[in-house]
Design a protein around this motif. Structure first.
Motif, mmCIF file in Angstrom:
data_model
loop_
_atom_site.group_PDB
_atom_site.id
_atom_site.type_symbol
_atom_site.label_atom_id
_atom_site.label_comp_id
_atom_site.label_asym_id
_atom_site.label_seq_id
_atom_site.Cartn_x
_atom_site.Cartn_y
_atom_site.Cartn_z
ATOM 1 N N TRP A 49 0.824 -1.216 0.000
ATOM 2 C CA TRP A 49 0.000 0.000 0.000
ATOM 3 C C TRP A 49 0.850 1.254 0.000
ATOM 4 C CZ3 TRP A 49 -4.801 2.034 -0.405
ATOM 5 C CH2 TRP A 49 -4.940 3.359 0.002
ATOM 6 N N GLN A 50 1.810 1.315 0.920
ATOM 7 C CA GLN A 50 2.515 2.573 1.198
ATOM 8 C C GLN A 50 3.402 3.006 0.044
ATOM 9 O OE1 GLN A 50 5.066 2.408 4.615
ATOM 10 N NE2 GLN A 50 5.047 4.619 4.914
ATOM 11 N N ILE A 51 3.425 4.319 -0.181
ATOM 12 C CA ILE A 51 4.212 4.891 -1.266
ATOM 13 C C ILE A 51 5.689 4.568 -1.091
ATOM 14 C CG2 ILE A 51 4.636 7.152 -0.199
ATOM 15 C CD1 ILE A 51 3.781 8.327 -2.993
ATOM 16 N N GLN A 52 6.352 4.201 -2.192
ATOM 17 C CA GLN A 52 7.750 3.801 -2.184
ATOM 18 C C GLN A 52 8.548 4.716 -3.112
ATOM 19 O OE1 GLN A 52 8.764 0.913 -0.403
ATOM 20 N NE2 GLN A 52 6.665 0.721 0.337
ATOM 21 N N VAL A 53 9.856 4.763 -2.882
ATOM 22 C CA VAL A 53 10.702 5.635 -3.705
ATOM 23 C C VAL A 53 10.796 5.112 -5.137
ATOM 24 C CG1 VAL A 53 13.009 6.586 -4.015
ATOM 25 C CG2 VAL A 53 12.030 6.408 -1.712
ATOM 26 N N LYS A 54 11.061 3.819 -5.286
ATOM 27 C CA LYS A 54 11.283 3.265 -6.616
ATOM 28 C C LYS A 54 10.321 2.140 -6.982
ATOM 29 C CE LYS A 54 16.239 4.341 -6.712
ATOM 30 N NZ LYS A 54 17.610 3.790 -6.883
ATOM 31 N N GLU A 55 9.391 1.816 -6.103
ATOM 32 C CA GLU A 55 8.489 0.696 -6.341
ATOM 33 C C GLU A 55 7.059 1.191 -6.517
ATOM 34 O OE1 GLU A 55 9.597 -2.256 -6.743
ATOM 35 O OE2 GLU A 55 11.584 -2.253 -5.827
ATOM 36 N N ARG A 56 6.268 0.411 -7.229
ATOM 37 C CA ARG A 56 4.865 0.755 -7.457
ATOM 38 C C ARG A 56 4.044 0.479 -6.204
ATOM 39 N NH1 ARG A 56 0.355 -2.198 -10.388
ATOM 40 N NH2 ARG A 56 -0.938 -0.578 -11.353
#
Length: 239
Positions: free
Chosen positions: A11-18
């Motif tokens: 769920w949580q926003i990631q730097v380089k991942e969707r």
């Protein structure tokens, strides 16, 4: 909302991942022009699905409450779908207003199917004893310190109440249903993983109880695979 977690890094926003959060925030940016941060009822991990996740956000954009779902779905990818939308009071919070959550874990002991590889855990080690797993589930019901069955830090409260834990089976398909006041990270997957070990006659119910009673001194090392886990319902009112 519902989403297929297969291609998300959680769920949580990631730097380089969707992530699910990022996709929704990008859609909201297109609709409102605002940099909106959304707040969910809780995070799901990579590969985990949701049938009824809930999130909220604040905006200055004036759109009819029911039109938000249609507008978001227009901009969202096919593995996310907003089921409904409504205006809420200022004191509502998707996470902190939760009274109960319900998770389901789906498992198959049938012949492997490539079509189910992302949506159900296909157990490769033979049959499972349903009745002994049902007995094992009973030890988790009630208020406990679940430190042995979750990931936590020194500041996190690991005391939770599990209201119900049932296991159903039909034609080799098992559904583990857990309803609780809340769940720490990996908690459902560790509990189900432990119960599966009992169902396979590799561990005893007494062993799972010993782990639970240790309150984190001894850790459950069995964690069910993510593809079988679904966030099913989030309840905001006492029944």
């Amino acid at each position: 909302m519902a989403y297929d977690g297969t291609l998300f890094h959680g769920w949580q926003i990631q730097v380089k991942e969707r992530s699910v959060q990022e996709e929704i925030q990008k859609a909201l940016k297109k609709i409102t022009g605002e940099d909106i941060i959304i707040h969910s009822s809780g995070r799901t991990d990579a590969g985990v699905h949701a049938e009824n996740q809930v999130f909220h956000f604040d905006t200055d954009k004036n759109i009819n409450e029911k039109q938000w779902a249609r507008a978001l779905n227009h901009f969202l990818p096919d593995d996310i779908y907003i089921k409904d939308s409504e205006a809420v009071s200022d004191d509502f919070h998707s996470r902190y207003s939760v009274k109960k959550k319900e998770y389901h874990y789906r498992l198959s002991t049938n012949t492997y199917s490539p079509f189910d590889r992302h949506t159900i855990y296909q157990y490769p080690y033979g049959k499972l004893d349903l009745e002994i797993m049902r007995e094992a589930a009973k030890i988790f019901i009630g208020e406990h310190d679940f430190a042995s069955y979750c990931v936590y830090d020194e500041y996190g409260n690991t005391i939770r109440t599990l209201y119900d834990f049932t296991i159903e089976e039909k034609d080799g398909f098992f559904t583990f249903k857990l309803i609780g006041s809340g769940f720490r990270r990996y908690m459902v997957r560790h509990i189900v993983g432990g119960v599966i070990q009992v169902g396979a006659h590799r561990r005893s119910i007494a062993y799972l109880k010993e782990l639970l009673d240790s309150k984190g001194e001894k850790k459950c090392l069995f964690k069910a695979e993510p593809e079988g886990l679904y966030l099913m319902h989030v309840h905001y009112e006492e029944e």
